[in-house]
Design an enzyme around this catalytic site. Structure first.
Site, PDB file in Angstrom:
ATOM      1  N   GLU A 103     -51.269 -12.019  10.960  1.00  0.00           N
ATOM      2  CA  GLU A 103     -52.654 -11.265  11.307  1.00  0.00           C
ATOM      3  C   GLU A 103     -52.221 -10.195  10.001  1.00  0.00           C
ATOM      4  OE1 GLU A 103     -49.822 -11.625  14.548  1.00  0.00           O
ATOM      5  OE2 GLU A 103     -50.016 -12.017  12.806  1.00  0.00           O
ATOM      6  N   CYS A 129     -45.734  -9.240  16.961  1.00  0.00           N
ATOM      7  CA  CYS A 129     -45.198  -8.586  16.511  1.00  0.00           C
ATOM      8  C   CYS A 129     -44.941  -6.763  16.244  1.00  0.00           C
ATOM      9  CB  CYS A 129     -43.935  -8.979  15.321  1.00  0.00           C
ATOM     10  SG  CYS A 129     -44.764  -8.653  13.727  1.00  0.00           S
TER      11      CYS A 129
END
Length: 178
Positions: A103, A129
């Site tokens: 990401e 996360c």
């Protein structure tokens, strides 16, 4: 083989309009972009987990990212995994990992090419996360779609507080097993 068969290789959902076109079955947009994220994950250099991400705005791919070491440094396959050697469980001590998450790499790639991420969707094979969630919130990502859940309650809380929509897609939307 895709070219020999008019049926779609995507077992995920299809839209009624697309399913009537020329007798072929096309995946819906979410399945399509998640399938691409699973292919992006094959570039990962992480020894523990293969993760791919695709940032999409207005049904156009802005950038992609996979987890692995930064440009110009040795890959984990070449030097080994410190977290593995120390027996550190998944989700802990991210700061000693030489790799960056998919990401983050997708957001950085968008920034490097001058592509705005505000209002975009991020498709990721794995649930982000808390570190990646914070970056996504600040990058203006409006929706994150993932297949494999990740045990990070703080990430979920941050997404909820920020109004960042989270969608858990079925594993059948992956084109490549990761």
């Amino acid at each position: 083989m895709w070219g020999l068969d008019r049926r779609s290789p995507f077992p995920g959902p299809v839209s009624p309009r697309d399913s009537r076109m020329n007798g072929s079955i096309r995946p819906d947009w979410d399945s399509y972009f998640m399938a691409i994220a699973s292919v992006v994950a094959t570039r990962s250099t992480c020894l523990r987990r293969k993760v791919g991400a695709v940032i999409v705005r207005d049904r156009q791919i802005i950038s992609t990212g996979y987890n692995g070491a930064p440009k110009g440094v040795l890959h984990c396959a070449e030097v080994g995994c410190l977290r593995e050697r120390l027996g550190i469980p998944s989700g802990e001590r991210h700061e000693i990992c030489r790799g960056a998450h998919a990401e983050i790499n997708a957001i950085v790639q968008a920034a490097a090419t001058g592509s705005a991420t505000a209002g975009a969707d991020l498709y990721c094979t794995h649930e982000p996360c808390s570190f990646c969630t914070k970056a996504m919130i600040n990058a203006g990502i409006r929706r994150v779609l993932f297949v494999f859940p990740y045990p990070d309650p703080l990430a979920r809380q941050l997404r909820e507080e920020a109004g960042l929509e989270s969608v858990n897609l079925p594993e059948s939307t992956l084109l490549v097993k990761v």
